[in-house]
Design an enzyme around this catalytic site. Sequence first.
Site, PDB file in Angstrom:
ATOM      1  N   TYR A 199       8.480  18.954 -29.567  1.00  0.00           N
ATOM      2  CA  TYR A 199       8.759  20.381 -29.385  1.00  0.00           C
ATOM      3  C   TYR A 199       7.913  21.204 -30.356  1.00  0.00           C
ATOM      4  O   TYR A 199       7.349  22.245 -29.990  1.00  0.00           O
ATOM      5  CB  TYR A 199      10.243  20.654 -29.611  1.00  0.00           C
ATOM      6  CG  TYR A 199      10.613  22.120 -29.525  1.00  0.00           C
ATOM      7  CD1 TYR A 199      10.785  22.740 -28.286  1.00  0.00           C
ATOM      8  CD2 TYR A 199      10.780  22.885 -30.679  1.00  0.00           C
ATOM      9  CE1 TYR A 199      11.113  24.087 -28.199  1.00  0.00           C
ATOM     10  CE2 TYR A 199      11.101  24.229 -30.602  1.00  0.00           C
ATOM     11  CZ  TYR A 199      11.272  24.823 -29.363  1.00  0.00           C
ATOM     12  OH  TYR A 199      11.591  26.157 -29.286  1.00  0.00           O
ATOM     13  N   HIS A 200       7.822  20.722 -31.589  1.00  0.00           N
ATOM     14  CA  HIS A 200       7.009  21.401 -32.601  1.00  0.00           C
ATOM     15  C   HIS A 200       5.547  21.453 -32.171  1.00  0.00           C
ATOM     16  O   HIS A 200       4.900  22.509 -32.247  1.00  0.00           O
ATOM     17  CB  HIS A 200       7.136  20.667 -33.942  1.00  0.00           C
ATOM     18  CG  HIS A 200       6.104  21.061 -34.951  1.00  0.00           C
ATOM     19  ND1 HIS A 200       6.167  22.241 -35.666  1.00  0.00           N
ATOM     20  CD2 HIS A 200       4.960  20.446 -35.363  1.00  0.00           C
ATOM     21  CE1 HIS A 200       5.123  22.331 -36.467  1.00  0.00           C
ATOM     22  NE2 HIS A 200       4.375  21.258 -36.305  1.00  0.00           N
ATOM     23  N   HIS A 201       5.024  20.327 -31.705  1.00  0.00           N
ATOM     24  CA  HIS A 201       3.622  20.282 -31.300  1.00  0.00           C
ATOM     25  C   HIS A 201       3.344  21.226 -30.129  1.00  0.00           C
ATOM     26  O   HIS A 201       2.306  21.902 -30.097  1.00  0.00           O
ATOM     27  CB  HIS A 201       3.228  18.852 -30.924  1.00  0.00           C
ATOM     28  CG  HIS A 201       2.840  18.010 -32.101  1.00  0.00           C
ATOM     29  ND1 HIS A 201       1.670  18.201 -32.798  1.00  0.00           N
ATOM     30  CD2 HIS A 201       3.465  16.974 -32.712  1.00  0.00           C
ATOM     31  CE1 HIS A 201       1.582  17.325 -33.784  1.00  0.00           C
ATOM     32  NE2 HIS A 201       2.664  16.568 -33.758  1.00  0.00           N
TER      33      HIS A 201
END
Length: 211
Positions: free
Chosen positions: A114-116
């Site tokens: 999700y961060h990426h």
Amino acid sequence: MKNLSYTEVVTTPNYSGKYYMSKRSRFNLRGPLILWSSLLSLFSIIGIFRTLPEMIHTLTHHGFYHSVCIPSFIEQDVVCGFWSWMFALSKLLEFGDTMFIILRKQKLIFLHWYHHITVLLYSWFSYSEHAASARWFMVLNYFVHSIMYSYYALKAMRYKIPKFISILITILQIVQMIIVISKLFSTTIYEIAIGYPKISSADSLCNLNES
């Protein structure tokens, strides 16, 4: 919709990779991981040295307002503009981290991918729209990643790294996000305070106030 399509492209290998590895033994990949982390560390170190001077110059000569409202780092500084472009492209390459996790059959948590994805979308959108506040995120992210990927490289080389280093990196990542979000709020406040409708991505409300 285009950004959504990009997201689908980069997330599909995650699921297909996990399916592919579900019936296979994990790969070691220690050597490639050392090389990968070392290259990203070197890239980030060069990036911080090529973008931080522009940030310092902007803050000391033009002030905070300019740093969050005027995209001179892209439009006027050739060196920083190039490394801004490289920064945006690198967010796609960093999905290689995910592939290492999948191929080594480590736990792929939601927060990781999700961060990426969100960072990729934010970076590409900011670069394409010449968002001035992205200057802060780029410089901070180069700095944090120069430390983080150096840590990963040393860990892959099996050096014994003190526990507090990993804690420090986590703290730096959190602080980075807090600072970036605060700069986005600052930009929004400037936009509202001026009271003019936004004309275009390259001629934002902040730019109007500067002219």
